[in-house]
Scaffold this active site. Structure first.
Site, PDB file in Angstrom:
ATOM      1  N   HIS A  12       1.034  -1.205   0.212  1.00 22.03           N
ATOM      2  CA  HIS A  12      -0.037  -0.002  -0.083  1.00 22.03           C
ATOM      3  C   HIS A  12       0.879   1.221  -0.165  1.00 22.03           C
ATOM      4  O   HIS A  12       0.433   2.206   0.275  1.00 22.03           O
ATOM      5  CB  HIS A  12      -0.838  -0.178   1.198  1.00 22.03           C
ATOM      6  CG  HIS A  12      -0.153   0.142   2.590  1.00 22.03           C
ATOM      7  ND1 HIS A  12      -0.834  -0.554   3.764  1.00 22.03           N
ATOM      8  CD2 HIS A  12       0.955   0.711   2.866  1.00 22.03           C
ATOM      9  CE1 HIS A  12       0.152  -0.321   4.674  1.00 22.03           C
ATOM     10  NE2 HIS A  12       1.203   0.428   4.352  1.00 22.03           N
ATOM     11  N   HIS A  59      -2.497   4.207   9.758  1.00 20.81           N
ATOM     12  CA  HIS A  59      -1.136   4.555  10.204  1.00 20.81           C
ATOM     13  C   HIS A  59      -1.332   5.992  11.144  1.00 20.81           C
ATOM     14  O   HIS A  59      -0.880   7.207  10.784  1.00 20.81           O
ATOM     15  CB  HIS A  59      -0.422   5.335   8.879  1.00 20.81           C
ATOM     16  CG  HIS A  59      -0.201   3.904   7.998  1.00 20.81           C
ATOM     17  ND1 HIS A  59      -0.962   3.455   7.150  1.00 20.81           N
ATOM     18  CD2 HIS A  59       0.959   3.031   7.824  1.00 20.81           C
ATOM     19  CE1 HIS A  59      -0.664   2.477   6.519  1.00 20.81           C
ATOM     20  NE2 HIS A  59       0.704   2.229   6.802  1.00 20.81           N
ATOM     21  N   HIS A 197      10.059  -3.837   4.438  1.00 20.88           N
ATOM     22  CA  HIS A 197      10.369  -2.687   4.405  1.00 20.88           C
ATOM     23  C   HIS A 197      10.583  -2.001   5.841  1.00 20.88           C
ATOM     24  O   HIS A 197       9.908  -2.750   6.890  1.00 20.88           O
ATOM     25  CB  HIS A 197       9.431  -1.717   3.774  1.00 20.88           C
ATOM     26  CG  HIS A 197       7.827  -1.310   4.235  1.00 20.88           C
ATOM     27  ND1 HIS A 197       7.268  -2.498   4.343  1.00 20.88           N
ATOM     28  CD2 HIS A 197       7.297  -0.331   4.489  1.00 20.88           C
ATOM     29  CE1 HIS A 197       5.921  -2.036   4.663  1.00 20.88           C
ATOM     30  NE2 HIS A 197       5.978  -0.580   4.958  1.00 20.88           N
ATOM     31  N   GLU A 244       3.500  -5.723   8.839  1.00 23.44           N
ATOM     32  CA  GLU A 244       1.985  -5.359   7.924  1.00 23.44           C
ATOM     33  C   GLU A 244       1.662  -6.534   7.601  1.00 23.44           C
ATOM     34  O   GLU A 244       0.401  -6.888   7.320  1.00 23.44           O
ATOM     35  CB  GLU A 244       2.178  -4.226   7.067  1.00 23.44           C
ATOM     36  CG  GLU A 244       2.465  -3.005   7.582  1.00 23.44           C
ATOM     37  CD  GLU A 244       2.617  -1.651   6.699  1.00 23.44           C
ATOM     38  OE1 GLU A 244       2.366  -0.587   7.183  1.00 23.44           O
ATOM     39  OE2 GLU A 244       2.779  -1.961   5.521  1.00 23.44           O
TER      40      GLU A 244
HETATM   41  C1  DHB Z   1       5.987   3.554   2.910  1.00 29.83           C
HETATM   42  C2  DHB Z   1       5.732   2.228   3.238  1.00 29.83           C
HETATM   43  C3  DHB Z   1       4.650   2.211   3.867  1.00 29.83           C
HETATM   44  O1  DHB Z   1       3.809   0.813   4.234  1.00 29.83           O
HETATM   45  C4  DHB Z   1       3.893   3.256   4.665  1.00 29.83           C
HETATM   46  O2  DHB Z   1       2.974   3.175   5.424  1.00 29.83           O
HETATM   47  C5  DHB Z   1       4.435   4.406   4.641  1.00 29.83           C
HETATM   48  C6  DHB Z   1       5.569   4.588   3.646  1.00 29.83           C
HETATM   49  C7  DHB Z   1       7.215   3.794   2.189  1.00 29.83           C
HETATM   50  O3  DHB Z   1       7.713   2.801   1.390  1.00 29.83           O
HETATM   51  O4  DHB Z   1       7.881   4.699   1.859  1.00 29.83           O
HETATM   52 FE    FE Z   2       2.217   1.038   5.820  1.00 26.03          FE
END
Ligand code: DHB
Ligand code: FE
Length: 288
Positions: A12, A59, A197, A244
């Site tokens: 997302h 978030h 991530h 997540e």
């Molecule tokens: C990013 C990824 C996410 O899941 C998020 O909530 C905010 C930023 C990113 O890759 O920058």
């Molecule tokens: Fe996220």
């Protein structure tokens, strides 16, 4: 009777939404990301659901640190698109399905999962970016999303967060709830967020393609075993925000094979690094 026809899984990344909103999808960097969703956009048109049950995480937009529900079901008739600091994304308002959402709340809570019922909630990129990825550009005023959406928010931001096992079992309960609804609705369940991530600290920028692809393999073929993976492995291998991915287990738990049915058909599998700071993963599984 309502039934779950398919599950869709996707990252997302908010920058994906920004790329769409700012007309950058044809830039070489973004073209490779969006190419992975050409199939899904056509597939969604060919397989239109009556309702999308969309599992995502907020978030700190609708829920600040003041109050953090572990599992929250959106029972409202509509959900405004949140302002995440740059103004709300220019996409249509999200229409809910209060009747089915209330039925699912009733069934799942009686099935021993303590959901928070949310009658008013704004929805952030966790929900709008998956819709944009699968539905394409939509004018915020002239267009609508293709069907009602039930937002289902999971806390994966502030520990303690729910285990993969709990998420998988919740998916099974959601399936029972949908199947006990007395209208012939086709329901898709979407699991969103991930893949690997990490947005903060010394390991910011971490991506683990090998672990992600193994996660996709196991999500398809052995989800109950995958659901036993502890939090610490997600965080160690897929980064702090890789957690997540437990939300994908809710969608996977709602598929027919977890209740003795046939294995799902893999209609689409896509993996790409990077989009912003994140590894993008996308799957479509159909109940046969
Ligand atoms: C990013 C990824 C996410 O899941 C998020 O909530 C905010 C930023 C990113 O890759 O920058
Ligand atoms: Fe996220």
């Amino acid at each position: 009777m309502a039934r779950i026809t398919a599950s869709v899984y996707t990252s997302h990344v908010p920058a994906i939404g920004a790329a769409m909103d700012l007309g950058k999808t044809q830039e070489p960097y973004w073209q490779k990301v969006f190419a992975g969703y050409d199939f899904g956009r056509q597939w969604l048109k060919d397989n239109p659901p009556d309702v999308i049950f969309l599992v995502y995480n907020d978030h700190a937009t609708a829920f600040s640190l003041d109050m953090i529900p572990t599992f929250a079901i959106g029972t409202a008739a509509e959900f405004a698109v949140a302002d995440e600091g740059w103004g709300p994304r220019p996409v249509p308002q999200v229409k809910g399905h209060p009747e089915l959402a209330s039925h699912i709340a009733q069934s799942v809570i009686q099935d021993d999962f303590d959901l928070t019922i949310v009658n008013k909630m704004d929805v952030d990129h966790g929900l709008t970016v998956p819709l944009s990825l699968m539905c394409g550009e939509r004018d915020p005023v002239k267009d609508a999303w293709p069907c009602p959406v039930i937002p289902f928010a999971v806390n994966v931001v502030q520990y303690p967060v729910p285990s993969g096992r709990r998420c998988f079992q919740l998916g099974q309960a959601i399936r029972r709830a949908v199947e006990s609804y007395d209208q012939p609705l086709k329901v898709q369940i979407w699991g969103t967020g991930g893949m690997s991530h990490q947005l903060q600290g010394p390991r910011a920028g971490l991506i683990n393609a090998e672990w992600d692809n193994r996660f996709l393999d196991r999500l398809i073929t052995e989800p109950a075993a995958l659901a036993q993976v502890p939090h610490i492995e997600y965080v160690r291998e897929a980064g702090s925000e890789g957690i997540e991915l437990v939300m994908w287990l809710i969608a996977r738990g709602a598929m027919a094979d977890t209740a003795g049915g046939p294995p799902p058909k893999v209609a689409q599998r896509f993996y790409h690094v990077p989009a912003s700071n994140t590894a993008v993963g996308h799957l479509i599984l159909e109940n046969t």
